[in-house]
Design an enzyme around this catalytic site. Structure first.
Site, short mmCIF file in Angstrom:
data_model
loop_
_atom_site.label_atom_id
_atom_site.label_comp_id
_atom_site.label_asym_id
_atom_site.label_seq_id
_atom_site.Cartn_x
_atom_site.Cartn_y
_atom_site.Cartn_z
N SER A 123 0.82 -1.21 0.00
CA SER A 123 0.00 0.00 0.00
C SER A 123 0.85 1.25 0.00
O SER A 123 0.34 2.35 -0.18
CB SER A 123 -0.93 0.00 1.22
OG SER A 123 -0.18 -0.10 2.39
N HIS A 144 -2.28 -2.60 -6.21
CA HIS A 144 -2.77 -2.32 -4.85
C HIS A 144 -4.29 -2.41 -4.78
O HIS A 144 -5.00 -1.54 -5.26
CB HIS A 144 -2.28 -0.92 -4.42
CG HIS A 144 -2.72 -0.53 -3.05
ND1 HIS A 144 -2.92 0.76 -2.67
CD2 HIS A 144 -3.00 -1.30 -1.95
CE1 HIS A 144 -3.31 0.79 -1.41
NE2 HIS A 144 -3.37 -0.45 -0.95
N GLU A 156 -5.03 0.25 -7.62
CA GLU A 156 -3.98 1.15 -8.10
C GLU A 156 -2.92 0.28 -8.79
O GLU A 156 -2.42 -0.68 -8.18
CB GLU A 156 -3.34 1.91 -6.94
CG GLU A 156 -4.24 2.96 -6.31
CD GLU A 156 -3.61 3.68 -5.12
OE1 GLU A 156 -3.86 4.87 -4.93
OE2 GLU A 156 -2.85 3.03 -4.33
N ASN A 195 -3.51 6.85 -0.43
CA ASN A 195 -2.91 7.14 0.88
C ASN A 195 -2.24 8.50 0.92
O ASN A 195 -2.18 9.15 1.96
CB ASN A 195 -1.88 6.05 1.24
CG ASN A 195 -2.58 4.83 1.82
OD1 ASN A 195 -3.69 4.94 2.34
ND2 ASN A 195 -1.94 3.68 1.74
#
Ligand SMILES: C/C=C/C(=O)SCCNC(=O)CCNC(=O)[C@H](O)C(C)(C)COP(=O)(O)OP(=O)(O)OC[C@H]1O[C@@H](n2cnc3c(N)ncnc32)[C@H](O)[C@@H]1OP(=O)(O)O
Length: 658
Positions: A123, A144, A156, A195
């Site tokens: 991640s 991801h 992702e 993130n």
């Protein structure tokens, strides 16, 4: 590797992500070996897959045969060689520690076929660093998934420094074949997209409280009801695990510098092992308290501007660093975070110049690096532009955010396009729907409209309750919102062209009121419909107290509204609300077929039939008057001549609406 050649996938790690990815891959028809370091771990993962497939079958989201078939395709193993020996793609989902992952890759290269692609489900760790220990950096990328993979739409797909474009294309196609939406991250940058946006937001929320500028209550009220995100910032931190966000932040701090310095408030929580929901206590108390109780009326303009300024700066960092474009960022955050809009669009709507000014003021007052405006942001603001260009530069066609609108032949198609929020109906969606109906009405070719919901979970789960609660539930605003829904659905109901609603999944509250505005409704067998507003202390305020009774009769309408129960499609077919029930996979084809059939009908006769029936609802004499006048008008039309001639010649009529 050609994506069509992929048959066998090895998933390394049988934890939450590993078994979830294995399940998704098996459901897509791949043969999957799922590997973990001991029998107990791998067996646990296998049982989780079995449980989850069972749940999907119970909820009719897949058939029992599909569930059994998917489980049959998963082979749990402990031996690494058995897992990767004949794999076309290896997806690694082992613990998020650089040295553990590197160790795994050192071993994997010994057994995996040379053509196999390696995809890591990290991640935040560097794809480039991980690729270096493999023997194939050009066949190595990030893939991801979000938790839980079976429900989250986003993947992702991240390029390392040496990843070949072919590899990225193949992994994107693989994600698509699993029913996911891939978003490409062009550069290996800490936190990738989602993130990189969410974690600094959590950090800034903490800094707001740490500095004494705001309370947790006010920050969460602003995040949820001011900005309109699905959760308050602290609520989200508790949900994800404060330690998880904190460690990503530490990594960003190390790689990207002081702008990502973690707020001490987060460190204190981690040290005290108050990590959020999973430990029973984080910023909120879930054991002895009531958990996250977020007030709707503590929204603050100052907090909102500060959080949006931080978000805009992160977006600018990603765009300026060539990591991703604004639309990729927005799509990723909407799908990965369940946001109603992406951060780039939100920042544009607020105005980049105001946000740069906020950053400058904060930077001057505190000297903190995170408030240093990115060059890209400043340049856009100076040029009077947004991430999506300037409004004046837009083309003439309407751009919809919450709908997909298209015309195919003589059928106009409106798809509710908020699948990440169960196609719930926001105020913006209502405005867009109003515009879309006008556009299709004015479109010379459109002779029928098909209405559907994107995704496989819901036609629409009704009004977006969260955005409705925003602003502390202002009664005057609520009256206007009710009128907006009534009028928009009324516009659909009185549209000249016939409208077909094809319902798959939940069709609740405002979603059912929208479907009530259609002329015909078909639904997949697994659909669940109802007016649950009374459960919320509301009433069906978008026309539901009036329109439903004309279709099912007052007695049934009262039953549906007062019980607030969910009904299956067959039951509502018996009530006369649903015209036809189909199997799930046939629904869309049948919807198109029906819409095309209606589009081939006589437009003028259809228009006047709708008008006469609507006028006669509460006043039969008025309806009869419209009917007789229309009957007269029709005598003079080419369509009548065409219909009669075709009938006499035993041919299909070709109506032109003249
Ligand atoms: C005038 C008009 C008034 C109205 O329309 S009032 C609203 C009427 N509608 C409802 O009351 C439906 C509320 N939703 C539900 O009961 C359930 O949901 C469902 C049965 C539709 C699905 O249940 P499950 O499969 O267990 O999913 P999940 O985790 O509850 O929902 C997935 C995500 O969708 C969000 N969501 C669902 N419905 C709404 C809604 N109506 N407004 C805002 N959000 C909604 C949830 O919160 C959650 O979100 P996260 O994943 O972030 O937790």
């Amino acid at each position: 590797m050609d994506p069509d050649e992929i048959e066998r996938i090895a998933v390394l790690g049988a934890g939450n992500m590993g078994h979830g990815i294995a399940e998704v891959a098996a459901l897509a028809g791949y043969h999957v070996t799922m590997r973990d370091i001991n029998e107990e771990f791998v067996q646990n993962g296998y049982e989780q897959i079995e449980w989850s497939l069972d749940k999907l079958a119970e909820k009719d989201q897949i058939s029992r045969d599909e569930a059994d078939g998917a489980l049959d395709r998963v082979t749990p193993v402990v031996e690494l060689e058995a897992a990767v020996g004949d794999a076309d793609v290896v997806i690694e989902a082992v613990p998020e520690k650089m040295d553990i992952k590197k160790e795994v890759y050192r071993e994997v290269v010994e057994y995996a076929p040379p053509e196999a692609i390696f995809a890591t489900n990290t991640s935040s760790l560097s794809i480039t660093d991980l690729a270096e220990v493999s023997d194939r950096p050009e066949q190595f990328c990030g893939m991801h998934f979000f938790n839980p993979p079976v429900r989250m739409q986003l993947v992702e797909v991240i390029s390392g420094a040496d990843t070949a474009d072919d590899t990225l294309d193949t992994i994107e196609e693989l994600a698509e074949s699993m029913g996911k939406t891939p978003v490409r991250v062009r550069k290996d940058s800490p936190g990738f997209i989602v993130n990189r946006v969410l974690v600094p937001l959590m950090n800034e929320a903490a800094w707001l409280v740490e500095s004494g500028d705001a309370t947790i209550e006010a920050v969460d009220s602003t995040t949820k009801y001011g900005i309109g995100l699905p959760m308050g910032s602290f609520e989200l931190a508790d949900q994800v695990g404060i330690d998880v966000g904190y460690h990503v932040l530490e990594y960003m701090h190390q790689e990207l510098g002081d702008a990502y310095r973690p707020c001490p408030l987060l460190a204190e929580k981690v040290e005290a092992e108050e990590l959020g929901k999973k430990t029973g206590r984080g910023f909120y108390d879930y054991e002895d308290g009531d958990g996250a109780q977020i007030p709707t009326d503590a929204v603050s303009e100052g907090i909102q501007e500060r959080l949006l300024a931080l978000l805009a700066n992160e977006v600018a960092g990603l765009v300026g660093g060539d990591v991703a474009d604004p639309d990729a960022i927005d799509e990723a955050v909407k799908l990965g975070g369940g946001w109603p809009d992406g951060p780039a669009k939100m920042a544009d709507e607020y105005g980049l110049d105001a946000l740069v000014e906020t950053l400058d003021d904060l930077h001057e007052a505190t000297g903190e690096e995170r408030y240093e405006a990115e060059e890209t942001l400043r340049e856009l603001a100076d040029a009077g532009e947004g991430f999506y260009g300037s409004a004046e530069n837009g083309d003439d066609g309407t751009e919809y955010e919450s709908l997909n609108v298209a015309v195919d032949g003589h059928v106009g198609h409106i798809e509710l396009a908020r699948p990440h929020r169960m196609n719930t109906i926001s105020e913006e969606l209502l405005h867009e729907l109003d515009t879309a109906i006008d556009e299709l009405d004015a479109h010379g070719d459109v002779r029928a409209v098909l209405l559907t919901g994107e995704g496989d979970r819901a036609f629409s789960a009704g009004a977006d309750v969260q955005s409705m609660a925003a602003g502390g539930g202002d009664p005057l605003h609520a009256v206007e919102l009710s009128k907006l829904g009534q009028e928009t659905f009324g516009k659909l109901e009185s549209l000249d062209a016939p409208v077909v609603a094809a319902i798959d999944g939940y069709c609740l509250g405002g979603g059912m009121e929208l479907a009530t505005g259609a002329d015909l409704r078909i639904a997949s067998r697994r659909s669940e419909l109802g007016q649950p507003e009374h459960n919320l202390g509301l009433l069906p305020g978008w026309g539901g107290t009036q329109r439903l009774r004309h279709i099912v009769g007052e007695g049934r309408a009262k039953e549906i509204i007062f019980t607030a129960e969910r009904y299956d499609a067959e039951e509502l077919a018996e009530y006369g609300f649903i015209n036809e029930v189909t199997d799930g996979e046939e629904l869309l084809d049948r919807g198109w077929e029906l819409a095309r059939d209606l589009a081939a009908g006589p437009p003028i006769a259809q228009r006047y039939t709708k008008r006469a029936m609507l006028a006669g609802r509460d006043d039969t004499d008025a309806g009869l008057e419209v009917e007789s006048q229309a009957f007269g008008h029709l005598m003079n039309t080419d369509d009548l001549m065409e219909g009669v001639t075709a009938f006499m010649g035993d041919e299909e009529p070709e109506f032109e609406g003249k």
